[in-house]
Design a protein around this motif. Structure first.
Motif, PDB file in Angstrom:
ATOM      1  N   VAL A   1       0.814  -1.242   0.002  1.00 15.32           N
ATOM      2  CA  VAL A   1       0.116  -0.100  -0.024  1.00 15.32           C
ATOM      3  C   VAL A   1       0.812   1.178  -0.097  1.00 15.32           C
ATOM      4  O   VAL A   1       0.591   2.224  -0.572  1.00 15.32           O
ATOM      5  CB  VAL A   1      -0.929  -0.005   1.155  1.00 15.32           C
ATOM      6  N   ARG A   2       1.890   1.297   0.791  1.00 16.24           N
ATOM      7  CA  ARG A   2       2.787   2.513   0.984  1.00 16.24           C
ATOM      8  C   ARG A   2       3.387   2.774  -0.451  1.00 16.24           C
ATOM      9  O   ARG A   2       3.770   3.694  -0.735  1.00 16.24           O
ATOM     10  CB  ARG A   2       4.041   2.244   1.937  1.00 16.24           C
ATOM     11  N   ALA A   3       3.955   1.634  -1.057  1.00 12.66           N
ATOM     12  CA  ALA A   3       4.692   1.689  -2.352  1.00 12.66           C
ATOM     13  C   ALA A   3       3.750   2.479  -3.554  1.00 12.66           C
ATOM     14  O   ALA A   3       4.378   3.335  -4.149  1.00 12.66           O
ATOM     15  CB  ALA A   3       5.162   0.526  -2.714  1.00 12.66           C
ATOM     16  N   VAL A   4       2.374   2.380  -3.419  1.00  9.72           N
ATOM     17  CA  VAL A   4       1.626   2.786  -4.278  1.00  9.72           C
ATOM     18  C   VAL A   4       1.230   4.216  -3.922  1.00  9.72           C
ATOM     19  O   VAL A   4       1.355   5.230  -4.669  1.00  9.72           O
ATOM     20  CB  VAL A   4       0.358   1.854  -4.330  1.00  9.72           C
ATOM     21  N   GLU A   5       0.998   4.384  -2.782  1.00  4.89           N
ATOM     22  CA  GLU A   5       0.282   5.852  -1.880  1.00  4.89           C
ATOM     23  C   GLU A   5       1.660   6.651  -1.765  1.00  4.89           C
ATOM     24  O   GLU A   5       1.503   8.029  -2.292  1.00  4.89           O
ATOM     25  CB  GLU A   5      -0.235   5.588  -0.680  1.00  4.89           C
ATOM     26  N   GLU A   6       2.633   6.339  -1.613  1.00  2.00           N
ATOM     27  CA  GLU A   6       3.927   7.316  -1.222  1.00  2.00           C
ATOM     28  C   GLU A   6       4.923   7.274  -2.404  1.00  2.00           C
ATOM     29  O   GLU A   6       5.844   8.201  -2.463  1.00  2.00           O
ATOM     30  CB  GLU A   6       4.639   6.833   0.091  1.00  2.00           C
ATOM     31  N   HIS A   7       5.132   6.136  -3.239  1.00  3.24           N
ATOM     32  CA  HIS A   7       6.229   6.243  -4.110  1.00  3.24           C
ATOM     33  C   HIS A   7       5.747   6.306  -5.503  1.00  3.24           C
ATOM     34  O   HIS A   7       6.443   5.824  -6.570  1.00  3.24           O
ATOM     35  CB  HIS A   7       7.135   5.020  -3.796  1.00  3.24           C
ATOM     36  N   GLY A   8       4.145   6.201  -5.791  1.00  6.85           N
ATOM     37  CA  GLY A   8       3.784   6.171  -7.142  1.00  6.85           C
ATOM     38  C   GLY A   8       3.895   5.005  -7.931  1.00  6.85           C
ATOM     39  O   GLY A   8       3.631   5.148  -9.095  1.00  6.85           O
ATOM     40  N   LEU A   9       4.015   3.743  -7.318  1.00  7.20           N
ATOM     41  CA  LEU A   9       3.976   2.360  -8.208  1.00  7.20           C
ATOM     42  C   LEU A   9       2.539   1.959  -8.177  1.00  7.20           C
ATOM     43  O   LEU A   9       1.558   2.532  -7.600  1.00  7.20           O
ATOM     44  CB  LEU A   9       4.987   1.524  -7.324  1.00  7.20           C
TER      45      LEU A   9
END
Length: 597
Positions: A415-423
């Motif tokens: 979840v963090r990878a998508v929300e914070e890093h744009g993946l």
């Protein structure tokens, strides 16, 4: 009989390793890789299983030893009535060869040395064919058996039964170089090593690597040595990070809890990676990520919890009768049956470590992120499957609380990878699964009466692995449930002052016998104490746990505080990486995922 475990010092060229005792005996050496068959195997038996002893002829000689600064060049200083001399032992790095160097240096007076060489290839199953080479000015001994060959240079050796012996004398200012070079038996014998150049290059390589370590807080010497050990366990060519350099050093002396740790556990490697990343070594992270892509290539659903150094999958466990075991602890095992286990926490450890690398500045590549997405699919597909847990129990699989938390952490990092890093990824599904796991853990993973987290669902036991819950951001260190868990760990698992993994008497691991405190668990508790404001308790436990070091700063897997002995495989990556995190916590770094809480 092999020496106490704490009597051994490590030599490493980041491809293989050797262990040298205080008495100057190389009792463990596998070539050309950490997980190759032994050339010297006396660690798991007697001298007849292979060793290379080099020490003063005078049995009254007294030895002290140290590493040459921040390197793995071991200097043993021998004081005798006739003089003082040193032995400088090393495995040269970056040479493209496998050489074991033993340089004898005269310091004062004159010292006579004796050397005893017994070569036993293939875990002491192969007695080599030996022939003399060279001449009186450049003596050499050539040994061959099957695929292995060893050439020993620098001293004239005479046969003595199935061994060889020799003598040499050094006066003040003199130097004698003894070398043992492993090579494939079908290849030409390598040329003599330029020892001066190899020694200088090896010193510079380790010193330059250590110079990049940034840690000016408490226990700096222990942190630097621990990070050096973690680098020493990382294979220079493949990127694989082994858990230890030994097999079958017992968790109970004379018992059967003897396992082969010369492989790459995804969990241990991920934790090692995180410790190195937190101290600025992104190059190691990139190398390991490439190793992971190769190892798990194909169908991530078939991911194992451990692999060989180059990503090999076939690690079937078998017993060796050619090695009688460390001080009689049998059986000696090669391979590891845990390779076939399902351990639900592993993907979470990988995701946490790769996020640490991402936050530190290592960008995701399309293939690496695609792999992580596939790993999360695997977690979802096994959501309700009992597992063998972090401690690789050989009893009935359970729903271990720590495993469930690491599954939560896996989805959380997605979840963090998508929300914070744009993946990209199915973030709504991952968020739903993460929240479902959290609700389940709080409902089923907490003791209804005591209010503490429990080892596995439907139990009342605690487990030291529960100390990682705040480390990965599942709860705060001062969460009432976490404080209650610490109190229960103190009550159930700290009878010796250090922390046991769990109560073996509960029978959860399906094994006979007992074990000693697992050092990483004590360092985890130091981190918990420091993060929850119990700084004095953290410092006290840190000092106690650091007493488990040997004289050159190495930690094994476990420690017997009563006998003052190291126990288990050595040097242990898990122990050293946990020490680094504990020291960081004492320095004010409040956990692996403070920003996630």
């Amino acid at each position: 009989m092999s020496a106490p475990i704490e009597d051994y010092a490590l030599l490493s060229n980041c491809r293989t390793a050797a262990l040298v005792s205080r008495e100057g005996s190389v009792d463990w050496f596998c070539a050309p890789r950490f997980d190759s068959a032994s050339v010297f195997g006396a660690l798991l038996g007697e001298a007849e299983q292979g060793c290379w002893r080099l020490r003063p002829h005078d049995e009254a000689a007294r030895a002290t030893r140290r590493y040459d600064g921040d390197t793995f060049v071991l200097i043993t200083r021998w004081e005798t009535p006739s003089g003082v001399a040193e032995v400088h032992d090393l495995l040269p790095v970056d040479g493209g060869r496998v050489d074991l160097v033993r340089r004898v240096v005269g310091v004062s007076g004159e010292v006579e040395f004796t050397t005893h060489l017994r070569i036993r290839f293939d875990y002491a199953r192969a007695l080599p064919w030996v022939r003399q080479m060279g001449d009186l000015t450049a003596p050499a001994l050539h040994a061959t058996a099957g695929p292995d060959a060893l050439v020993v240079r620098g001293v004239a050796l005479a046969p003595h039964g199935h061994a060889h012996r020799g003598r040499l004398t050094v006066a003040a200012g003199e130097t004698r170089d003894l070398t043992a070079t492993w090579f494939p038996s079908y290849a030409p014998t390598p040329e003599p090593l330029d020892v001066d150049a190899a020694l200088a290059e090896t010193r510079d390589w380790w010193t330059q690597w250590a110079a990049s370590i940034a840690h000016d807080g408490p226990h700096r010497d222990e942190v630097v040595r621990s990070l050096l050990v973690l680098r020493a366990l990382s294979h220079q060519d493949t990127g694989g990070i082994v858990a230890a350099v030994t097999t079958s050093l017992p968790e109970q002396f004379g018992g059967a809890r003897n396992w082969d740790y010369r492989y790459v556990w995804l969990r241990d490697a991920a934790l090692t990676l995180e410790a190195l990343v937190n101290h600025g070594f992104l190059d190691v992270a990139e190398s390991w990520r490439l190793w992971l892509l190769r190892a798990v290539a194909g169908d991530p659903a078939e991911m194992q919890i451990m692999y060989g150094i180059a990503g090999e999958r076939d690690l079937a466990e078998r017993e060796l009768t050619s090695l009688p075991g460390y001080q009689g602890a049998a059986p000696v095992r090669v391979g590891n049956g845990a390779v076939d286990q399902y351990q639900a926490d592993v993907v979470g450890e990988v995701m946490v470590a790769l996020e640490a690398a991402r936050v530190a500045g290592l960008p995701d590549e399309p293939f690496s992120w695609a792999l992580q997405r596939a790993l999360l699919d695997g977690v979802a597909a096994n959501l309700d499957r009992p597992d063998n847990g972090i401690w690789e129990i050989r009893g009935e699989p359970r729903l271990f609380t720590q495993s469930r938390v690491m599954m939560w952490a896996a989805f959380d990092r997605g979840v963090r990878a998508v929300e914070e890093h744009g993946l990209d990824g199915p973030v709504d599904r991952w968020r739903m699964l993460r929240d479902h796991l959290r609700d389940e853990i709080l409902a089923r993973g907490v003791d209804a009466t005591g209010g503490y987290f429990i080892q596995h669902y439907d139990s009342h036991e605690v487990d030291a692995s529960l100390l990682v819950l705040p480390q990965v951001g599942f709860c705060a260190p001062d969460d009432p449930r976490m404080l209650a868990t610490v109190a229960e760990i103190e009550r159930q698992l700290m009878g010796t002052g250090l922390v046991d993994r769990y109560r073996t008497a509960s029978g959860v691991d399906g094994l006979a016998g007992t074990e000693h405190p697992f050092l990483a668990c004590s360092f985890w508790l130091v981190e918990q104490y420091a993060s929850s404001g119990r700084v004095a308790d953290a410092e006290k436990l840190m000092d106690l746990a650091c007493l488990a070091h040997n004289d050159v700063g190495l930690l094994s897997e476990e420690f017997d505080p009563v006998a003052g002995r190291q126990v288990g495989n050595t040097p242990q990556a898990f122990s050293h990486l946990a020490l680094v995190r504990a020291a960081d916590a004492l320095h004010g770094h409040s956990g692996r995922a403070a920003h996630r809480r």
